[in-house]
Scaffold this active site. Structure first.
Site, PDB file in Angstrom:
ATOM      1  CG  HIS A 134      -0.412   0.208   2.530  1.00 36.73           C
ATOM      2  ND1 HIS A 134      -0.187  -0.818   3.424  1.00 36.73           N
ATOM      3  CD2 HIS A 134      -0.037   1.323   3.171  1.00 36.73           C
ATOM      4  CE1 HIS A 134       0.294  -0.332   4.547  1.00 36.73           C
ATOM      5  NE2 HIS A 134       0.400   0.970   4.422  1.00 36.73           N
ATOM      6  CG  ASP A 164      -0.281  -4.151   2.577  1.00 39.44           C
ATOM      7  OD1 ASP A 164      -0.044  -3.558   1.499  1.00 39.44           O
ATOM      8  OD2 ASP A 164      -0.422  -3.551   3.660  1.00 39.44           O
ATOM      9  N   GLY A 238       3.534   6.373   8.274  1.00 36.48           N
ATOM     10  CA  GLY A 238       4.899   6.504   7.778  1.00 36.48           C
ATOM     11  C   GLY A 238       5.768   5.342   8.195  1.00 36.48           C
ATOM     12  CG  ASN A 239       6.544   3.649  12.172  1.00 35.88           C
ATOM     13  OD1 ASN A 239       6.076   4.445  12.964  1.00 35.88           O
ATOM     14  ND2 ASN A 239       7.822   3.293  12.196  1.00 35.88           N
ATOM     15  CB  SER A 240       3.318   1.456   6.157  1.00 33.51           C
ATOM     16  OG  SER A 240       2.086   1.280   6.786  1.00 33.51           O
ATOM     17  CB  ILE A 258      -1.747   1.487  13.963  1.00 31.96           C
ATOM     18  CG1 ILE A 258      -2.310   2.605  13.055  1.00 31.96           C
ATOM     19  CG2 ILE A 258      -0.252   1.410  13.907  1.00 31.96           C
ATOM     20  CD1 ILE A 258      -1.841   3.997  13.440  1.00 31.96           C
ATOM     21  CG  LEU A 296      -6.575 -27.844   0.212  1.00 32.19           C
ATOM     22  CD1 LEU A 296      -5.557 -28.982   0.301  1.00 32.19           C
ATOM     23  CD2 LEU A 296      -6.948 -27.339   1.605  1.00 32.19           C
ATOM     24  N   GLY A 297      -7.797 -26.757  -3.246  1.00 39.35           N
ATOM     25  CA  GLY A 297      -9.008 -27.231  -3.885  1.00 39.35           C
ATOM     26  C   GLY A 297     -10.044 -27.711  -2.893  1.00 39.35           C
TER      27      GLY A 297
END
Length: 494
Positions: A134, A164, A238-240, A258, A296-297
């Site tokens: 993101h 992500d 900003g920590n992402s 968060i 897996l199905g």
């Protein structure tokens, strides 16, 4: 930037972006005062520091080891429009809002820039960096700033929206870079000390310290694979993409989300475990631009207390096999409807999210072993690891005629499509692969992953059917779709 989660559902009163203030009755005083806890030999809660060394305990050596591997990520998307199209809007914005008339960083008229700020972690000597998807989503220009203030352009190597995660690479990393080694996120325990390193609010590299508050958190909602490390180390926008490190300076998680009401830290942050991060990084190192995961199905479901009691369990655990696709790995392994999968290669699973995470980490070669409860007996079932097959061509169709489908892209269903879109297979209809913003299809409410079953009563089994049924302009459209297992019928005007 740290992802701030959307409002929670169900009976949870607080927002997922923040826990509300909870009231509680005052706890009763303990009947007996516990004995002092000995933190280490020769030191207890009733002791005073015996020397300078005990006063000057510090995380500084860990920070010196880990911080050079954490970078700031600056991403932008520059939309270069034609001058003729842009000029009228540019003049309006300049006159009434004082904007720059659409000039980009170089002053060129007809450009609009979106910007994003986050963090990243260097994971090898060639300048490979892992961050959150993101942070760079929809961006086409990326720059990174190292801890020593060197700046470089970066290219996007791999995006994996389902976790992500994204991998970028520094272009021409002159002067060398310092990668951070991976730690063992499976060895983490609640109460372990950890540190979060990133660039909160764009103020520059910042270190916060806390503990592991919980493990295997699900229902967080920021990726398809929900299995997060929870920490009270302060994590802010900003920590992402920044690092969650252990006391050896190793990467044990990638900070991603968060709980917050204000947008700031309230001591509840989430990180993607290093085991998943490493799997995505290894894919990028192998030269692939997409992550392929095992199929897996089979559809699995939660075990309720009633189901657990009926199966002779003392508490709910595992996942129940609800259905199987013919000739899938699950079917060929001999799994049966009603089997209870308790573990994947010896690692216990308690819900579908944990099972999906454990299974996804196994790759697409060899086999894994499920611990299964069948009836009253426990068995081990070997399951082949292989990617979901493309059993028929996708035949991508973007509808361009005026209809409720204008602006949507469709594909034929197959195990591979079902796996990508997280829909059940086998499934009828054709799948919505994408919906353009502000299109007629978007306004009609179509969503990625919807399965179009019928139009005006005529069944839709392929994109060719859909193309044929939408060629003519009609005054009324009756559309039946399958959305996450629920069949919905809507009527639209022409």
């Amino acid at each position: 930037m740290s992802r701030i989660l959307p409002p929670a559902l169900g009976a949870v009163a607080a927002l997922l972006v923040g826990l509300g203030t909870l009231s509680a009755q005052p706890a009763k005083a303990p009947e007996k005062t516990p004995e002092p806890y000995a933190a280490r030999e020769g030191f207890s809660a009733n002791s005073v520091p015996q020397g300078r060394g005990e006063v000057q305990l510090s995380f500084a050596p860990v920070v010196k080891r880990a911080a050079p591997s954490v970078v700031n990520v600056y991403a932008s998307h520059v939309d270069k429009r034609s001058n003729a199209r842009a000029s009228a809007m540019d003049e309006f914005m300049r006159r009434f809002f004082g904007e720059d008339g659409g000039r980009g960083p170089g002053g060129m008229r007809g450009e609009r820039a979106q910007k994003s700020l986050g963090s990243g972690v260097i994971v090898d000597e060639t300048g490979l960096i892992v961050t959150n998807n993101h942070v760079i989503d929809n961006m086409n220009e990326v720059r990174v700033a190292l801890a020593d203030r060197r700046e470089f352009e970066a290219s996007i190597v791999l995006r994996d929206p389902r976790t992500d995660l994204a991998v970028i690479r520094i272009k021409n990393p002159t002067g060398g870079v310092i990668p951070m080694p991976f730690g063992d996120s499976e060895a983490l325990e609640v109460g372990d000390f950890v540190m979060a390193i990133g660039n909160p609010f764009g103020v520059g590299q910042t270190v916060t310290q806390g503990i592991v508050s919980a493990l295997a958190r699900t229902q967080v909602g920021s990726s398809d694979y929900q299995f997060f490390i929870q920490t009270d180390a302060a994590i802010n926008p900003g920590n992402s993409g920044g690092a969650l490190v252990d006391l050896q300076g190793r990467l044990v998680g990638l900070n991603t989300a968060i709980y917050s009401q204000s947008g700031g830290s309230h001591g509840i942050g989430f990180a993607i475990p290093a085991s998943m991060v490493k799997a995505v990084v290894d894919t990028a190192k192998g030269g692939a631009s997409t992550v392929r995961r095992p199929w897996l199905g089979a559809r699995v479901q939660n075990v309720t207390p009633d189901i657990a009691e009926s199966m002779g369990l003392d508490h709910p655990t595992g996942v129940l096999v609800a259905s199987l696709a013919a000739k899938s790995p699950a079917d060929e392994a001999g799994l049966k409807r009603g089997d209870l999968i308790l573990s994947v290669d010896g690692q216990t699973v308690d819900d579908p999210e944990a099972f999906g995470y454990r299974f996804a980490l196994k790759g697409i070669e060899g086999q894994t072993k499920f611990g299964v409860l069948r009836g009253t007996g426990r068995i081990t079932v070997p399951v082949k690891l292989s990617p979901a097959p493309e059993t028929r061509p996708r035949d991508v169709l973007k509808v361009k005629t005026r209809s409720p489908f204008l602006g949507a892209t469709f594909v034929n269903t197959s195990p591979a499509v079902a796996e990508e879109m997280q829909v059940d297979f086998p499934s009828e209809g054709v799948a919505v692969q994408a919906v353009d913003d502000n299109s007629i299809a978007a306004r009609a409410g179509l969503q990625k992953g919807d399965l179009v079953l019928a139009i005006n009563g005529a069944p839709v089994t392929s994109t060719k059917d859909l193309d044929r049924l939408t060629r003519n302009t009609l005054n009324m459209w009756e559309v039946a779709i399958n959305r996450k297992g629920e069949v919905l019928t809507s009527v639209f005007g022409g």
